[in-house]
Design an enzyme around this catalytic site. Structure first.
Site, PDB file in Angstrom:
ATOM      1  N   GLU A 250      18.304 -27.693  56.920  1.00 12.37           N
ATOM      2  CA  GLU A 250      18.173 -29.154  56.776  1.00 12.37           C
ATOM      3  C   GLU A 250      17.516 -29.473  55.446  1.00 12.37           C
ATOM      4  OE1 GLU A 250      16.096 -31.316  59.893  1.00 12.37           O
ATOM      5  OE2 GLU A 250      17.139 -30.161  61.444  1.00 12.37           O
TER       6      GLU A 250
ATOM      7  N   GLU B 259      12.843 -26.118  64.422  1.00 11.69           N
ATOM      8  CA  GLU B 259      11.507 -26.604  64.043  1.00 11.69           C
ATOM      9  C   GLU B 259      10.484 -26.467  65.162  1.00 11.69           C
ATOM     10  OE1 GLU B 259      11.294 -30.391  62.153  1.00 11.69           O
ATOM     11  OE2 GLU B 259      12.629 -29.783  60.543  1.00 11.69           O
TER      12      GLU B 259
ATOM     13  N   ARG C 134      26.377 -28.035  61.167  1.00 11.29           N
ATOM     14  CA  ARG C 134      25.346 -27.569  62.096  1.00 11.29           C
ATOM     15  C   ARG C 134      25.097 -28.654  63.146  1.00 11.29           C
ATOM     16  NH1 ARG C 134      19.224 -27.998  61.500  1.00 11.29           N
ATOM     17  NH2 ARG C 134      18.565 -26.907  63.376  1.00 11.29           N
TER      18      ARG C 134
ATOM     19  N   HIS D 135      17.269 -28.312  70.160  1.00 12.80           N
ATOM     20  CA  HIS D 135      16.742 -29.254  69.168  1.00 12.80           C
ATOM     21  C   HIS D 135      15.951 -30.321  69.933  1.00 12.80           C
ATOM     22  CE1 HIS D 135      17.418 -30.710  64.824  1.00 12.80           C
ATOM     23  NE2 HIS D 135      16.544 -31.549  65.350  1.00 12.80           N
TER      24      HIS D 135
HETATM   25  C1  PNW Z   1      13.380 -32.853  61.252  1.00 15.99           C
HETATM   26  N1  PNW Z   1       7.321 -35.223  60.349  1.00 15.99           N
HETATM   27  O1  PNW Z   1      12.300 -33.447  61.876  1.00 15.99           O
HETATM   28  C2  PNW Z   1      14.317 -32.643  62.411  1.00 15.99           C
HETATM   29  O2  PNW Z   1      14.805 -31.346  62.560  1.00 15.99           O
HETATM   30  C3  PNW Z   1      15.365 -33.674  62.532  1.00 15.99           C
HETATM   31  O3  PNW Z   1      15.717 -33.806  63.882  1.00 15.99           O
HETATM   32  C4  PNW Z   1      14.896 -34.981  61.923  1.00 15.99           C
HETATM   33  O4  PNW Z   1      15.763 -36.044  62.126  1.00 15.99           O
HETATM   34  C5  PNW Z   1      14.709 -34.718  60.430  1.00 15.99           C
HETATM   35  O5  PNW Z   1      13.830 -33.641  60.205  1.00 15.99           O
HETATM   36  C6  PNW Z   1      14.195 -35.917  59.653  1.00 15.99           C
HETATM   37  O6  PNW Z   1      12.926 -36.293  60.105  1.00 15.99           O
HETATM   38  C7  PNW Z   1      11.093 -33.851  61.397  1.00 15.99           C
HETATM   39  O7  PNW Z   1       6.898 -36.303  60.855  1.00 15.99           O
HETATM   40  C8  PNW Z   1      10.559 -34.979  61.999  1.00 15.99           C
HETATM   41  O8  PNW Z   1       6.604 -34.562  59.528  1.00 15.99           O
HETATM   42  C9  PNW Z   1       9.311 -35.417  61.650  1.00 15.99           C
HETATM   43  C10 PNW Z   1       8.589 -34.729  60.699  1.00 15.99           C
HETATM   44  C11 PNW Z   1       9.121 -33.601  60.091  1.00 15.99           C
HETATM   45  C12 PNW Z   1      10.385 -33.162  60.459  1.00 15.99           C
END
Ligand code: PNW
Length: 451
Positions: free
Chosen positions: A357, A169, A80, A124
């Site tokens: 993910e 997201e 992905r 994204h």
């Molecule tokens: C996801 N939080 O992001 C994203 O889809 C990715 O790009 C990212 O690298 C991955 O999870 C790991 O973090 C998040 O702060 C980023 O709660 C931050 C949060 C949650 C998801």
């Protein structure tokens, strides 16, 4: 062929990994790419860890062949990735930039040669800066521009890709970008304005579902990749499971629920009161456009239990001793990956689910012998995959799993300080070294089972 095990996954289960454009590509000025809000934001002093930017990131733009070789060595069936909107349309709309798409065509051809099936995310978080200058997601036109870009891009790549996801997201880029300001574009809007941004984000999704369908060949599947709140029952008994069902719809009211039902819940609108978004019945129909599959990003749980209040549930907040991974928000809650797809399938009758993910950050270090012994990541993955296997064994239609991430990369506001890869990246030399968790994942894939 691995011997069948009681902890096998269904035959043909799709094992994959995931990345995103701004987090891995680098090459931000190359081949006509226009700036995105993350270029702008990451260059503002104080916004990201140590001022880190994605200018170079993993240099995947130039090293994609080496990275696909890593995927092949793991035995991945699928990958992905996301497309940088501003490579295709440098200012978000108007005249396309063919050189931008050429990169993805080269990369896709290499994937196909390796026998790896691409799953493509169209957004994204790297919104073209030119669109942010006109109000970004506060402007309804951005949703229309997104659908145009998505339809155009899907048409150009329809011969190479059969699974498209609209947005990644929604709550992360909306709530963190326009609510707390921790992510690009770094705004802190009042609630009414924020609720309208949420609405335009789900509208963008719905419009894109329609434009991708219209533009692609028959059999193309369209979905979304959403980190819906996994409202796991803190104790798995009947009353708490019922509470988890109610909570799943309400806690996800502004994003997943409205996408699946084409309607905001009464409780959500009531809670917002005068701050509720403005919308038309026509928009609600578009938002609820049927999907071919549902992608769920799953990292942690929001525990709930039954309650004798108006809504029928309450959240159980984690005590400070609750274990988490290197990122302090990443509480270790393996049941999340059982309950999230299970509740989506029970509530909305979803027939095709992917975990788009799952993974974790770890304080990885290179040992004197050159290896990276990320035993905590293996612990995390083993426990989550055990719960995912439980879901498939219970008949929840999960068809595949994308580990976040193939390799360490630019972790947004945390810069390079948080490593999520199963491959270690030395950001000085760009050297890739598979971690011990790579060996673990390779074994799971080869056996299509946990040991
Ligand atoms: C996801 N939080 O992001 C994203 O889809 C990715 O790009 C990212 O690298 C991955 O999870 C790991 O973090 C998040 O702060 C980023 O709660 C931050 C949060 C949650 C998801």
């Amino acid at each position: 062929m691995a011997a069948p095990s009681p902890r096998s996954f269904p035959p043909g289960f799709l094992w994959g990994s995931a990345t995103a454009s701004y987090q891995v590509e680098g090459a931000v000025h190359e081949d006509g790419r226009g700036p995105s809000i993350w270029d702008t934001f990451s260059h503002i002093p104080g916004k990201t860890h140590a001022g880190d930017t994605g200018d170079v990131a993993d240099d995947h733009y130039h090293r994609y062949k080496e990275d696909i070789a890593l995927m092949k060595a793991l035995g991945l069936k699928t990958y992905r990735f996301s497309i940088a909107w501003s490579r295709v349309f440098p200012t978000g709309r108007g005249v396309p930039n063919p050189k931008g798409l050429d990169f993805y065509k080269r990369m896709l051809d290499e994937l196909h040669t390796a026998g790896i099936e691409p799953y493509c995310t169209l957004f994204h978080w790297d919104l073209p800066q030119a669109l942010e200058d006109k109000g970004g997601w506060q402007n309804r036109d951005t949703a229309v521009a997104f659908a145009d870009y998505a339809g155009y891009t899907a048409k150009q790549l329809s011969d190479r890709i059969s699974h498209f996801m609209t947005l990644n997201e929604l709550d992360s880029f909306v709530e963190l970008g326009y609510g707390t300001g921790r992510f690009a574009p770094g705004l802190q809007l009042e609630l009414a304005k924020l609720a309208q941004v949420r609405h335009y984000s789900v509208l963008a999704h719905g419009l894109a579902v329609q434009s991708i369908r219209a533009a692609t060949k028959a059999g193309t599947k369209v979905g979304v990749a959403q980190d819906a709140k996994a409202t796991a029952p803190v104790i798995e008994d009947e009353a708490n499971i019922r509470a988890a069902h109610i909570a799943m719809r309400e806690e996800n009211a502004e994003y997943l629920t409205v996408i699946m039902e084409g309607k905001y819940t009464d409780a959500y609108l009531k809670k917002l009161g005068p701050a509720a978004p403005r919308f038309t019945p026509e928009e609600m129909k578009i938002i609820g456009s049927p999907l071919d599959f549902l992608g769920l990003n799953c990292y942690t749980a929001d525990y709930v239990r039954a309650a004798a209040n108006e809504i029928g549930y309450e959240q159980v907040h984690n005590p400070s001793s609750f274990p988490h991974m290197a990122s302090d928000w990443l509480f270790v809650a393996p049941e999340a990956i059982y309950w999230l797809p299970r509740l989506a399938s029970d509530i909305w009758g979803v027939k095709e689910i992917y975990i788009t993910e799952n993974g974790c950050s770890s304080d990885d270090h290179i040992a004197p012998d050159g290896h990276i012994y990320d035993s905590d990541r293996i612990m995390y993955l083993r426990n989550y995959l055990t719960q995912l296997q439980r879901a498939t064994a219970d008949g929840v239609p999960v068809k595949g799993y994308f580990l976040w991430s193939l390799m360490d990369n630019y972790e947004w506001a945390d810069g390079y300080s948080k490593r999520f890869g199963i491959t270690y990246v030395d950001f000085q030399t760009q050297k890739r070294t598979p971690k011990m968790s790579s060996d673990f994942y390779k074994t799971v894939i080869a056996r299509n089972a946990l040991a």
